[in-house]
Design a protein around this motif. Structure first.
Motif, PDB file in Angstrom:
ATOM      1  N   LEU A  55      34.903  50.813  42.362  1.00 20.88           N
ATOM      2  CA  LEU A  55      34.841  49.757  41.347  1.00 20.88           C
ATOM      3  C   LEU A  55      33.945  50.189  40.193  1.00 20.88           C
ATOM      4  O   LEU A  55      33.005  50.966  40.396  1.00 20.88           O
ATOM      5  CB  LEU A  55      34.302  48.455  41.963  1.00 20.88           C
ATOM      6  CG  LEU A  55      35.217  47.749  42.948  1.00 20.88           C
ATOM      7  CD1 LEU A  55      34.450  46.645  43.685  1.00 20.88           C
ATOM      8  CD2 LEU A  55      36.431  47.170  42.242  1.00 20.88           C
ATOM      9  N   PRO A  56      34.202  49.679  38.984  1.00 22.26           N
ATOM     10  CA  PRO A  56      33.308  50.004  37.861  1.00 22.26           C
ATOM     11  C   PRO A  56      31.878  49.607  38.202  1.00 22.26           C
ATOM     12  O   PRO A  56      31.640  48.532  38.754  1.00 22.26           O
ATOM     13  CB  PRO A  56      33.840  49.156  36.709  1.00 22.26           C
ATOM     14  CG  PRO A  56      35.210  48.758  37.100  1.00 22.26           C
ATOM     15  CD  PRO A  56      35.262  48.764  38.595  1.00 22.26           C
ATOM     16  N   GLY A  97      40.633  45.110  35.350  1.00 25.20           N
ATOM     17  CA  GLY A  97      40.760  45.006  33.908  1.00 25.20           C
ATOM     18  C   GLY A  97      39.409  44.740  33.273  1.00 25.20           C
ATOM     19  O   GLY A  97      38.542  44.107  33.877  1.00 25.20           O
ATOM     20  N   CYS A  98      39.229  45.223  32.065  1.00 30.76           N
ATOM     21  CA  CYS A  98      37.969  45.032  31.346  1.00 30.76           C
ATOM     22  C   CYS A  98      38.247  44.449  29.967  1.00 30.76           C
ATOM     23  O   CYS A  98      39.292  44.692  29.371  1.00 30.76           O
ATOM     24  CB  CYS A  98      37.231  46.357  31.186  1.00 30.76           C
ATOM     25  SG  CYS A  98      36.748  47.135  32.746  1.00 30.76           S
ATOM     26  N   ALA A  99      37.308  43.675  29.484  1.00 31.88           N
ATOM     27  CA  ALA A  99      37.309  43.173  28.113  1.00 31.88           C
ATOM     28  C   ALA A  99      35.952  43.554  27.543  1.00 31.88           C
ATOM     29  O   ALA A  99      34.959  42.868  27.794  1.00 31.88           O
ATOM     30  CB  ALA A  99      37.530  41.669  28.076  1.00 31.88           C
ATOM     31  N   CYS A 103      34.050  43.451  33.206  1.00 34.36           N
ATOM     32  CA  CYS A 103      35.151  43.909  34.046  1.00 34.36           C
ATOM     33  C   CYS A 103      35.330  42.964  35.223  1.00 34.36           C
ATOM     34  O   CYS A 103      34.382  42.357  35.707  1.00 34.36           O
ATOM     35  CB  CYS A 103      34.874  45.318  34.586  1.00 34.36           C
ATOM     36  SG  CYS A 103      34.861  46.586  33.301  1.00 34.36           S
ATOM     37  N   GLY A 104      36.573  42.876  35.665  1.00 36.35           N
ATOM     38  CA  GLY A 104      36.868  42.107  36.860  1.00 36.35           C
ATOM     39  C   GLY A 104      36.350  42.836  38.085  1.00 36.35           C
ATOM     40  O   GLY A 104      35.883  43.973  38.009  1.00 36.35           O
ATOM     41  N   SER A 105      36.454  42.168  39.214  1.00 35.47           N
ATOM     42  CA  SER A 105      35.993  42.777  40.448  1.00 35.47           C
ATOM     43  C   SER A 105      36.754  42.182  41.625  1.00 35.47           C
ATOM     44  O   SER A 105      37.482  41.208  41.479  1.00 35.47           O
ATOM     45  CB  SER A 105      34.490  42.557  40.627  1.00 35.47           C
ATOM     46  OG  SER A 105      34.016  43.343  41.701  1.00 35.47           O
ATOM     47  N   GLY A 128      41.145  40.848  36.687  1.00 38.69           N
ATOM     48  CA  GLY A 128      40.789  40.773  35.273  1.00 38.69           C
ATOM     49  C   GLY A 128      39.373  40.274  35.064  1.00 38.69           C
ATOM     50  O   GLY A 128      38.755  39.708  35.969  1.00 38.69           O
ATOM     51  N   PRO A 129      38.844  40.457  33.865  1.00 38.80           N
ATOM     52  CA  PRO A 129      37.466  40.056  33.584  1.00 38.80           C
ATOM     53  C   PRO A 129      37.246  38.545  33.687  1.00 38.80           C
ATOM     54  O   PRO A 129      36.135  38.100  33.921  1.00 38.80           O
ATOM     55  CB  PRO A 129      37.216  40.563  32.164  1.00 38.80           C
ATOM     56  CG  PRO A 129      38.567  40.718  31.568  1.00 38.80           C
ATOM     57  CD  PRO A 129      39.493  41.053  32.696  1.00 38.80           C
ATOM     58  N   CYS A 130      38.306  37.762  33.552  1.00 34.37           N
ATOM     59  CA  CYS A 130      38.173  36.301  33.673  1.00 34.37           C
ATOM     60  C   CYS A 130      38.716  35.787  34.999  1.00 34.37           C
ATOM     61  O   CYS A 130      38.802  34.583  35.214  1.00 34.37           O
ATOM     62  CB  CYS A 130      38.887  35.598  32.521  1.00 34.37           C
ATOM     63  SG  CYS A 130      38.021  35.754  30.951  1.00 34.37           S
TER      64      CYS A 130
END
Length: 161
Positions: A55-56, A97-99, A103-105, A128-130
């Motif tokens: 993961l990021p 996904g990142c904005a 970043c999402g997790s 996704g990030p949200c």
């Protein structure tokens, strides 16, 4: 002149602080959205296992593209008219996904509901990030409401808790 720079700096910070304003995702609203989408979706309930070290790491302003996909394994059930009754065991891909820096997790080995496009295997779990496509540790009322939605019955979003 200092006050102009201070005002500009505060404006920039406020913009960054509010740049990612997400509404709290709800699995029933997500069901309604994907049910209306032109592409097909699976609603899965079970556990995805993967290497969490992939993961990021942390928040970074260097996230100009989404991280590499993470190979994973899913074991669980797919939603049918009778509920979560269809066995679904398959390799999957986790795409975070990142904005910008957000970043999402996801967590490995946790019971969750996953909304995934019904593409050729392996399907891709989107984090996704949200949020909004993975719902960890749902209660029985949520699982029951998703079954009702699938059957064309009552399908109302969960009240905020």
């Amino acid at each position: 002149m200092k006050s102009v720079f201070l005002a500009l700096g505060l404006t920039a910070l406020a913009t960054q602080a509010t740049a990612l304003s997400c509404l709290r995702p709800d699995p029933i609203e997500t069901f309604q959205r994907v049910a209306a989408a032109p592409e097909g979706y699976f609603v899965l309930y079970g556990q995805m296992t993967f290497d969490e070290s992939a993961l990021p790491a942390g928040v970074s302003n260097d996230n100009i593209r989404d991280p590499d996909p993470i190979p994973a394994q899913f074991t669980g059930k797919g939603l049918t008219m009778q509920g979560f009754t269809s066995d679904y065991v398959s390799p999957v891909t986790l795409q975070v996904g990142c904005a910008g820096p957000w970043c999402g997790s996801a967590r490995s080995g946790v019971d969750a509901i996953y909304f995934v496009r019904a593409d050729d295997p392996p399907v891709t779990m989107q984090a996704g990030p949200c949020g909004g496509m993975i719902f960890e540790e749902p209660d029985q009322a949520t699982l029951d409401m998703l079954t009702s939605c699938m059957q064309g019955g009552a399908c109302s979003p969960q009240p905020l808790q």
